[in-house]
Design an enzyme around this catalytic site. Structure first.
Site, PDB file in Angstrom:
ATOM      1  N   HIS A 188       0.881  -1.156   0.142  1.00 27.16           N
ATOM      2  CA  HIS A 188      -0.162   0.032   0.136  1.00 27.16           C
ATOM      3  C   HIS A 188       0.632   1.122  -0.009  1.00 27.16           C
ATOM      4  O   HIS A 188       1.484   1.470   1.077  1.00 27.16           O
ATOM      5  CB  HIS A 188      -0.970  -0.067   1.156  1.00 27.16           C
ATOM      6  CG  HIS A 188      -1.758  -1.361   1.562  1.00 27.16           C
ATOM      7  ND1 HIS A 188      -3.116  -1.258   0.929  1.00 27.16           N
ATOM      8  CD2 HIS A 188      -1.654  -2.485   1.862  1.00 27.16           C
ATOM      9  CE1 HIS A 188      -3.574  -2.493   1.179  1.00 27.16           C
ATOM     10  NE2 HIS A 188      -2.737  -3.172   1.936  1.00 27.16           N
ATOM     11  N   PHE A 189       1.196   2.006  -1.033  1.00 23.06           N
ATOM     12  CA  PHE A 189       1.982   3.012  -1.498  1.00 23.06           C
ATOM     13  C   PHE A 189       1.145   4.406  -0.991  1.00 23.06           C
ATOM     14  O   PHE A 189       1.766   5.465  -1.332  1.00 23.06           O
ATOM     15  CB  PHE A 189       2.820   3.229  -2.680  1.00 23.06           C
ATOM     16  CG  PHE A 189       3.932   1.747  -2.656  1.00 23.06           C
ATOM     17  CD1 PHE A 189       4.284   1.316  -1.425  1.00 23.06           C
ATOM     18  CD2 PHE A 189       4.744   1.688  -3.765  1.00 23.06           C
ATOM     19  CE1 PHE A 189       5.372   0.183  -1.703  1.00 23.06           C
ATOM     20  CE2 PHE A 189       5.745   0.823  -3.714  1.00 23.06           C
ATOM     21  CZ  PHE A 189       6.022   0.178  -2.471  1.00 23.06           C
ATOM     22  N   ARG A 190      -0.129   4.401  -0.899  1.00 20.55           N
ATOM     23  CA  ARG A 190      -0.613   5.407  -0.284  1.00 20.55           C
ATOM     24  C   ARG A 190      -1.046   6.667  -1.346  1.00 20.55           C
ATOM     25  O   ARG A 190      -1.607   7.721  -1.105  1.00 20.55           O
ATOM     26  CB  ARG A 190      -0.231   6.014   0.691  1.00 20.55           C
ATOM     27  CG  ARG A 190       0.051   5.102   2.016  1.00 20.55           C
ATOM     28  CD  ARG A 190      -1.217   4.398   2.629  1.00 20.55           C
ATOM     29  NE  ARG A 190      -1.091   3.891   3.718  1.00 20.55           N
ATOM     30  CZ  ARG A 190      -1.826   2.688   4.015  1.00 20.55           C
ATOM     31  NH1 ARG A 190      -2.856   2.381   3.335  1.00 20.55           N
ATOM     32  NH2 ARG A 190      -1.729   2.319   5.330  1.00 20.55           N
TER      33      ARG A 190
ATOM     34  N   HIS B 293      -2.209 -12.699   3.140  1.00 21.63           N
ATOM     35  CA  HIS B 293      -1.822 -12.602   4.600  1.00 21.63           C
ATOM     36  C   HIS B 293      -2.390 -13.591   5.803  1.00 21.63           C
ATOM     37  O   HIS B 293      -3.228 -13.187   6.502  1.00 21.63           O
ATOM     38  CB  HIS B 293      -1.934 -11.315   5.289  1.00 21.63           C
ATOM     39  CG  HIS B 293      -3.225 -10.415   4.881  1.00 21.63           C
ATOM     40  ND1 HIS B 293      -4.293 -10.792   4.766  1.00 21.63           N
ATOM     41  CD2 HIS B 293      -3.165  -9.005   4.423  1.00 21.63           C
ATOM     42  CE1 HIS B 293      -5.071  -9.737   4.421  1.00 21.63           C
ATOM     43  NE2 HIS B 293      -4.488  -8.679   4.299  1.00 21.63           N
TER      44      HIS B 293
ATOM     45  N   ASP C  16       2.554  -6.756   2.932  1.00 20.01           N
ATOM     46  CA  ASP C  16       1.602  -5.791   3.247  1.00 20.01           C
ATOM     47  C   ASP C  16       1.991  -4.273   3.754  1.00 20.01           C
ATOM     48  O   ASP C  16       1.437  -4.116   4.683  1.00 20.01           O
ATOM     49  CB  ASP C  16       0.809  -6.558   4.088  1.00 20.01           C
ATOM     50  CG  ASP C  16      -0.872  -5.777   4.229  1.00 20.01           C
ATOM     51  OD1 ASP C  16      -1.060  -5.055   3.468  1.00 20.01           O
ATOM     52  OD2 ASP C  16      -1.265  -6.165   5.287  1.00 20.01           O
TER      53      ASP C  16
END
Length: 444
Positions: A61-63, A235, A309
């Site tokens: 998740h690089f936002r 996950h 993650d």
């Protein structure tokens, strides 16, 4: 085209270690052999250190867009290559969410301008975008993501009729976050009744319980078997879930696969006392016994992939009472060093780390010519010194959020060089100003 000659490598690839030189030309591995000589090539002598394929992280998740105070494609991909991750697959729970083909292509455009690592994105399935999903070309991106349990971004898909239709109407890999929402809501209500919003963090793995995980993942797997869908369970965090997966057939023949994340292999519930909300993830870090069963399933091939993650939040956001502290943490810079530490402890062979972090993501998502050190493949390579101890502290952390759950830990292995498509992108703490990342392509 420019040539680079990597001399005196110990190549770790496809279950073996061997001494070799590697000649790169442009984006490609041109030759792998002993004692290569090429007077036109720039020589890099790695002096007997390990050379691994670049890691492929199937869940980050690089936002960007919308949450860039936490991180963005540029900052987090930069941290990733410092950690030996040369390709990533980013998740759809941004603002706006990646739930239309238009928004998906906008993300690809962003990454083409700023990413240090090769990139792809997952298309988010929702309760009401099935028709858009049907239009998605199977080679357009890495796959479809379904949140079957709530998490950051509120993309919960809880309409069972819609879920079945999604399973029936895509040829792509469906990656799923599996936690049973009704179980979690009941548990939160119970503990809020006891403590209000300031629930002690030690109850997180009880609120987001093993039962909640198993109920959801077993249901998703049953639906995949019914519909013939290609399901990848993200996950996995509990021992009980590991019994749901097979190891009696090769990965290429599996229709249902599993991933475990670094934090579930490293931490356990006893660490909440010292780490607090810094190790608050969804699904939760659970017991030491769960951790051991996850390791067992990873080693016997019921679990196919190790990922991160990676999900940065600011320290200010994390420093909140339980119900307001977000779940997630930054991991891309430290995942491979942490797994190499487990190699040093004798927990896992180095060849197995390469299989789970490099080869298997490439196979599972059918990525074109990556994940292996082979002639004719893209030259995504990582040089590792297995005997160069270093301590994680704020001075050497590259995440935009500026912290790591590993702060204070000493790792004995250090990544010295990272090549992305034949370009030396990172060398001993220094990043190249040139970027050579590419959009991942697929052979489906």
């Amino acid at each position: 085209m420019d040539k680079i000659l990597i001399k005196n490598a110990v190549v770790v690839n496809e279950g073996t270690q061997f001494k070799a030189d590697i000649l790169l030309q442009g984006n490609i591995i041109l030759k792998i052999d002993k004692d290569i000589s090429d007077t036109t090539a720039k020589v890099i002598d790695v002096e007997g250190n390990y050379v691994l394929p670049g890691v492929i992280d199937d869940q980050v998740h690089f936002r960007e867009p919308g949450l860039t105070h936490k991180g963005n494609i540029e900052t987090e991909s930069r941290a990733a290559i410092a950690g030996g991750i040369t390709s990533f697959m980013e998740q759809p729970n941004t603002i706006p969410q990646t739930t239309t083909i238009k928004k998906l292509e906008e993300k690809f455009n962003m990454a083409s301008k700023t990413s240090y690592a090769n990139y792809s994105f997952l298309f988010g399935g929702t309760n009401d975008n099935l028709e858009e999903l049907k239009k998605l070309d199977r080679n357009a991106c890495s796959g479809v993501k379904l949140f079957l349990g709530s998490s950051t971004g509120n993309m919960l898909v809880d309409n069972e009729e819609v879920i079945e239709k999604i399973f029936k109407n895509t040829e792509m890999v469906i990656s799923a976050h599996c936690e049973d929402e009704s179980t979690i809501r009941e548990n939160i209500a119970k503990y809020k009744g006891l403590y209000g919003d300031d629930i002690p963090i030690k109850y997180h793995p009880i609120i987001r319980s093993a039962e909640a995980c198993y109920l959801s993942s077993s249901k998703a797997i049953a639906l995949a078997k019914k519909t013939g869908a290609r399901l990848h369970v993200f996950h996995v965090s509990t021992g009980i879930e590991t019994a749901l997966f097979r190891n009696d057939i090769p990965l290429e023949k599996k229709k249902i696969t599993a991933e475990v994340c670094l934090h579930h292999l490293w931490f356990s519930d006893v660490d909440y006392e010292s780490k607090g909300t810094l190790i608050k993830w969804n699904p939760a870090v659970k017991t030491a016994n769960d951790r051991e069963l996850l390791w067992k399933a990873l080693l016997d091939d019921r679990i196919d992939v190790v990922a991160t993650d990676h999900a940065p939040h600011t320290l200010e956001e994390k420093d909140n009472v339980y119900t307001k502290a977000p779940s997630g943490g930054p991991l891309v810079q430290h995942a491979l060093p942490a797994m190499l530490e487990k190699c040093k402890e004798g927990k896992i062979p180095l060849e197995k780390v390469v299989e789970k972090m490099c080869h298997n993501p490439a196979k599972l998502f059918q990525i074109t010519k990556r994940g292996f050190i082979r002639e004719g493949y893209f030259a995504d390579l990582v040089v590792v010194n297995r005997d160069d101890p270093w301590k994680v502290d704020k001075k050497n952390i590259f995440y935009k959020c500026g912290w790591s759950p590993f702060e204070g830990a000493t790792f004995n292995s250090k990544i010295s060089h990272t090549f992305v498509n034949g370009h030396l992108a990172y060398e001993n703490g220094i990043f190249s100003e040139q970027r050579n990342a590419q959009r991942l392509t697929f052979d489906r």
